[in-house]
Motif scaffolding. Structure first.
Motif, short mmCIF file in Angstrom:
data_model
loop_
_atom_site.label_atom_id
_atom_site.label_comp_id
_atom_site.label_asym_id
_atom_site.label_seq_id
_atom_site.Cartn_x
_atom_site.Cartn_y
_atom_site.Cartn_z
N LYS A 1 -11.94 -21.19 7.24
CA LYS A 1 -13.18 -20.65 7.79
C LYS A 1 -13.56 -19.30 7.17
O LYS A 1 -14.61 -18.75 7.49
N LEU A 2 -12.66 -18.77 6.33
CA LEU A 2 -12.88 -17.44 5.75
C LEU A 2 -13.19 -17.54 4.26
O LEU A 2 -12.87 -18.53 3.61
N GLY A 3 -13.76 -16.47 3.74
CA GLY A 3 -13.95 -16.37 2.30
C GLY A 3 -14.92 -17.36 1.73
O GLY A 3 -14.76 -17.78 0.57
N ALA A 4 -15.94 -17.74 2.48
CA ALA A 4 -16.93 -18.68 1.97
C ALA A 4 -17.63 -18.07 0.75
O ALA A 4 -18.04 -16.92 0.77
N GLY A 5 -17.75 -18.86 -0.28
CA GLY A 5 -18.47 -18.41 -1.48
C GLY A 5 -17.63 -17.66 -2.49
O GLY A 5 -18.15 -17.24 -3.52
N ILE A 6 -16.33 -17.46 -2.22
CA ILE A 6 -15.49 -16.79 -3.21
C ILE A 6 -15.32 -17.70 -4.42
O ILE A 6 -14.90 -18.85 -4.28
N PRO A 7 -15.65 -17.22 -5.62
CA PRO A 7 -15.47 -18.07 -6.81
C PRO A 7 -13.99 -18.24 -7.13
O PRO A 7 -13.16 -17.39 -6.80
N ALA A 8 -13.66 -19.35 -7.78
CA ALA A 8 -12.27 -19.65 -8.16
C ALA A 8 -11.34 -19.44 -6.96
O ALA A 8 -10.35 -18.73 -7.03
N ARG A 9 -11.68 -20.08 -5.85
CA ARG A 9 -10.98 -19.86 -4.59
C ARG A 9 -9.47 -20.08 -4.72
O ARG A 9 -8.68 -19.41 -4.06
N GLN A 10 -9.07 -21.02 -5.57
CA GLN A 10 -7.65 -21.32 -5.70
C GLN A 10 -6.85 -20.12 -6.21
O GLN A 10 -5.64 -20.04 -5.98
N GLU A 11 -7.51 -19.18 -6.87
CA GLU A 11 -6.82 -17.99 -7.38
C GLU A 11 -6.75 -16.87 -6.34
O GLU A 11 -6.09 -15.86 -6.57
N HIS A 12 -7.41 -17.05 -5.20
CA HIS A 12 -7.51 -15.97 -4.21
C HIS A 12 -6.64 -16.22 -2.98
O HIS A 12 -6.90 -15.63 -1.93
N GLN A 13 -5.62 -17.02 -3.10
CA GLN A 13 -4.73 -17.31 -1.97
C GLN A 13 -3.67 -16.21 -1.87
O GLN A 13 -2.53 -16.37 -2.29
N LEU A 14 -4.03 -15.08 -1.27
CA LEU A 14 -3.19 -13.89 -1.32
C LEU A 14 -2.63 -13.47 0.04
O LEU A 14 -2.05 -12.37 0.13
#
Length: 568
Positions: A306-319
């Protein structure tokens, strides 16, 4: 035969039970499950198989099956394909050792993957012990570093697995800052270069961590660098000539090794005009939401989605590091009575501020303008190194538990349990050995009974399948059969080889041959990795293009190199 004294044995068991227990628990619950008990490859049919191809190429080069280390026989006939992404030279020998012992390419990959986790835990535990933490605190910190959620999120990018030199490099750098001895600086130089050889990303992020640690140490010292230079000068006076000469020799070897590692990358990047725009780098620098994302977590995945909608390259932002590690680190920050803990805390903050992005703005983009730095596009991967100062703070929290009140001790125990559960319940994807073998077998059935010596193969890309699946099906099959192929997959694509599944099979072939012909005309001094082929066998269709029909009649404007799937 000497008997071990009971007191000595009890003392050893008292120190060893915690790390051995957490190591066994972590290996069983995390990477052993990633490999489906040695039955599947962690990751998807893209990056995971590509890493296997790179490791297998190194092994075949070692045993003489491949002639050119830098130029495997994919993206035929373009040279230097090993420099389009990480080449695994720092750890491929481990994979090759398993292959030499009789493991097939898939079992050897899994054993190589498991070895990375084992080394991460063992070395980081030893490092934390050298930092004067107790066995229990060191074991928890080693678990936190080895099985940090951002590292597990990158299970498909196995080139990021081997991080054991990061804590070792930090320990040696602490010793260097403490007394200024030549030996420590030389050792740090060797470790950083070795980490670059394992993964350029990790070597670069280790260097950033050491810079942040140095700046923090300087701020806390207030008079820095005068005290350090004084210590260095004093050690220079008392150090033996032998130590200085050996240290200088090791520094020189490390420098030569780094140049030998990076030169092919720089050389082929210049030949192919590879480069990353600041816009591309910006898509993979962390946002605030990035540190809340853990889409594959069984516990937190629903909230993360439900968070981070619209973040590009979402797979790289799993922090998201998890409640367990973040809670322990927060307690450690509150209990940070030692200089080491304070430096860890501020260093972590510096790395966060440097790479943090608000809108389109980030301090890191200024750093990315430096030559070569812009090639490191997936900046969010720095989280796998940021796990180290977090683990150090977690060790600080655990170390304070015996002296704390019972409520504090219970809270630490609950957070340690949470740390283990979050790692154990982090979901991963993978593909079975049987599926990988079947895909190769299916392509082999499309080969003719006999191929001409000058013929290469091409697996046409389809619109109903991810392009990298078709590309890598052909690459693995060609590697298994000793053939060359026009197919390929990597962090970069040479000019003309951009995946275009919407084109017909022969048009795909002709475009790649045109790219190779144009490259040869523009750079006649560069030897191709084999001749421009007169014929190509399109799997499932038969013969296709020739150079006469594929090569351009005149020299056109250069087509820019095309980056591969941004997941790589």
């Amino acid at each position: 035969m000497c008997a071990i004294a009971p007191d000595t044995l009890r003392h050893w068991l008292a120190r060893a039970w915690a790390p051995l227990f957490l190591l066994a628990l972590g290996m069983w619950l995390v990477p052993w499950q990633h490999t489906c008990q040695l039955a599947c490859i962690p990751g998807d049919l893209g990056d995971a198989r590509f890493n296997n191809v790179v490791l297998e190429h190194f092994h075949r080069w070692l045993n003489g099956s491949e002639e050119r280390l830098l130029s495997p026989h994919f993206f035929h006939p373009m040279p230097g394909a090993s420099t389009f992404s990480d080449n695994h030279w720092g750890t491929a020998w481990i994979y090759s050792a398993f292959r030499a012992m009789g493991a097939d390419r898939y079992i050897a990959f899994d054993l190589w993957y498991l070895t990375g986790f084992l080394l991460n835990f063992v070395v980081s535990h030893v490092v934390f012990r050298k930092m004067q933490f107790s066995p229990w605190a060191s074991a928890v910190a080693a678990f936190a570093f080895t099985f940090a959620l951002p590292a597990l999120a990158r299970h498909g990018h196995a080139q990021l697995t081997y991080r054991f030199l990061v804590p070792l490099g930090l320990l040696l750098w602490q010793r260097c800052l403490a007394d200024g001895r030549w030996r420590w600086f030389a050792a740090v130089s060797a470790v950083v270069v070795a980490q670059f050889a394992i993964s350029i990303y990790l070597g670069y992020f280790l260097a950033l961590l050491l810079v942040a640690w140095t700046l923090t140490d300087a701020v806390l010292d207030r008079q820095w660098p005068r005290p350090w230079l004084t210590r260095w000068y004093q050690q220079r006076q008392v150090s033996s000539a032998r130590e200085r000469y050996l240290s200088i020799a090791l520094i020189a070897v490390a420098g030569i090794g780094l140049m030998a590692l990076l030169y092919p990358y720089l050389h082929y990047a210049r030949l192919y005009r590879f480069g990353r725009s600041l816009g591309e780098v910006s898509t993979m620098t962390p946002r605030l939401q990035s540190y809340l994302l853990a889409d594959l977590s069984t516990i937190w995945g629903g909230l993360s989605a439900k968070l981070g909608a619209g973040i590009p390259a979402r797979q790289e932002h799993q922090l998201f590091f998890g409640v367990g590690l973040l809670g322990l680190a927060l307690l450690g920050a509150l209990r940070a009575t030692t200089r080491q803990a304070r430096v860890a805390m501020v260093s972590l903050l510096l790395l966060f501020v440097l790479t943090f992005t608000v809108g389109r703005y980030s301090l890191y983009l200024g750093l990315a303008l430096l030559p070569g730095v812009g090639a490191v596009r997936a900046v969010a991967r720095i989280a796998v190194v940021m796990a180290l100062p977090l683990a150090l703070l977690a060790a600080t929290a655990v170390e304070a538990a015996p002296r704390g009140r019972w409520v504090y001790r219970l809270l630490v125990m609950a957070l340690v349990l949470c740390l283990v559960v979050e790692a154990a319940t982090y979901r991963t994807e993978g593909f079975r050995f049987a599926e990988a073998r079947q895909r190769v077998f299916a392509l082999e059935q499309k080969l003719p009974g006999q191929l001409a010596a000058d013929m290469v193969v091409f697996n046409p890309l389809r619109t109903d399948e991810a392009f990298y699946v078709d590309e890598l099906d052909a690459v693995v099959m060609a590697q298994e059969t000793g053939l060359a192929t026009l197919n390929g997959y990597s962090g970069n694509y040479p000019p003309g080889y951009k995946p275009e599944p919407e084109l017909s099979a022969c048009e795909q072939v002709k475009k790649r041959l045109r790219g190779a012909a144009t490259f040869q005309r523009r750079r006649p001094e560069v030897a191709l990795n084999g001749p421009l082929v007169p014929r190509v066998w399109v799997l499932g269709q038969g013969l296709c293009a020739t150079p006469a029909s594929a090569a351009p009649p005149s020299l056109p404007a250069a087509e820019p190199a095309t980056p591969a799937d941004p997941r790589r």
